[in-house]
Design a protein around this motif. Sequence first.
Motif, PDB file in Angstrom:
ATOM      1  N   ASN A 211       0.800  -1.225   0.000  1.00  5.76           N
ATOM      2  CA  ASN A 211       0.000   0.000   0.000  1.00  5.76           C
ATOM      3  C   ASN A 211       0.838   1.283   0.000  1.00  5.76           C
ATOM      4  O   ASN A 211       0.359   2.331   0.412  1.00  5.76           O
ATOM      5  N   ILE A 212       2.077   1.204  -0.436  1.00 10.56           N
ATOM      6  CA  ILE A 212       2.945   2.382  -0.507  1.00 10.56           C
ATOM      7  C   ILE A 212       3.482   2.486  -1.935  1.00 10.56           C
ATOM      8  O   ILE A 212       3.984   1.522  -2.492  1.00 10.56           O
ATOM      9  N   THR A 213       3.363   3.662  -2.494  1.00 10.69           N
ATOM     10  CA  THR A 213       3.956   3.935  -3.799  1.00 10.69           C
ATOM     11  C   THR A 213       4.975   5.047  -3.609  1.00 10.69           C
ATOM     12  O   THR A 213       4.639   6.121  -3.121  1.00 10.69           O
ATOM     13  N   LEU A 214       6.210   4.746  -3.973  1.00  7.37           N
ATOM     14  CA  LEU A 214       7.276   5.730  -3.819  1.00  7.37           C
ATOM     15  C   LEU A 214       7.245   6.685  -5.012  1.00  7.37           C
ATOM     16  O   LEU A 214       7.235   6.259  -6.162  1.00  7.37           O
TER      17      LEU A 214
ATOM     18  N   ALA B 288      19.479   1.107  -5.843  1.00  2.00           N
ATOM     19  CA  ALA B 288      18.756   1.271  -7.114  1.00  2.00           C
ATOM     20  C   ALA B 288      18.548  -0.070  -7.809  1.00  2.00           C
ATOM     21  O   ALA B 288      17.462  -0.338  -8.342  1.00  2.00           O
ATOM     22  N   ILE B 289      19.555  -0.927  -7.799  1.00  2.73           N
ATOM     23  CA  ILE B 289      19.421  -2.259  -8.401  1.00  2.73           C
ATOM     24  C   ILE B 289      18.303  -3.030  -7.715  1.00  2.73           C
ATOM     25  O   ILE B 289      17.485  -3.672  -8.366  1.00  2.73           O
ATOM     26  N   GLY B 290      18.265  -2.958  -6.392  1.00  2.00           N
ATOM     27  CA  GLY B 290      17.215  -3.652  -5.644  1.00  2.00           C
ATOM     28  C   GLY B 290      15.833  -3.114  -5.955  1.00  2.00           C
ATOM     29  O   GLY B 290      14.888  -3.877  -6.174  1.00  2.00           O
ATOM     30  N   MET B 291      15.714  -1.795  -6.005  1.00  2.00           N
ATOM     31  CA  MET B 291      14.412  -1.195  -6.287  1.00  2.00           C
ATOM     32  C   MET B 291      13.943  -1.542  -7.697  1.00  2.00           C
ATOM     33  O   MET B 291      12.784  -1.913  -7.906  1.00  2.00           O
TER      34      MET B 291
END
Length: 96
Positions: free
Chosen positions: A39-42, A79-82
Amino acid sequence: MYLGLIPNITLDDRVVLVVLVILVTADCLAGVYLELIPNITLDDRDICEIATFAYRIGDYAWGHEHHHGTPKQRVQAVAIGMKGSLNGKNISSCHM
């Protein structure tokens, strides 16, 4: 990591490299889990804050027992993880 192929590397240097890989992998996993929070959008501002934080906690103390990766390495790992989380690779994207 092919440590044996790096000339003149000492056992202490190998330990530092292994610890560094583990810590940068942890940054990558943090990126994965940040994108998986329900339920979170970055938004762009959130991502900028995350990258800024990762950059600030990086250091250039190569060889020091508390070296956790350069600012660039830490930002790239998160960043790679995201990105891996967004494209369905999840933690497999963190295989460094």
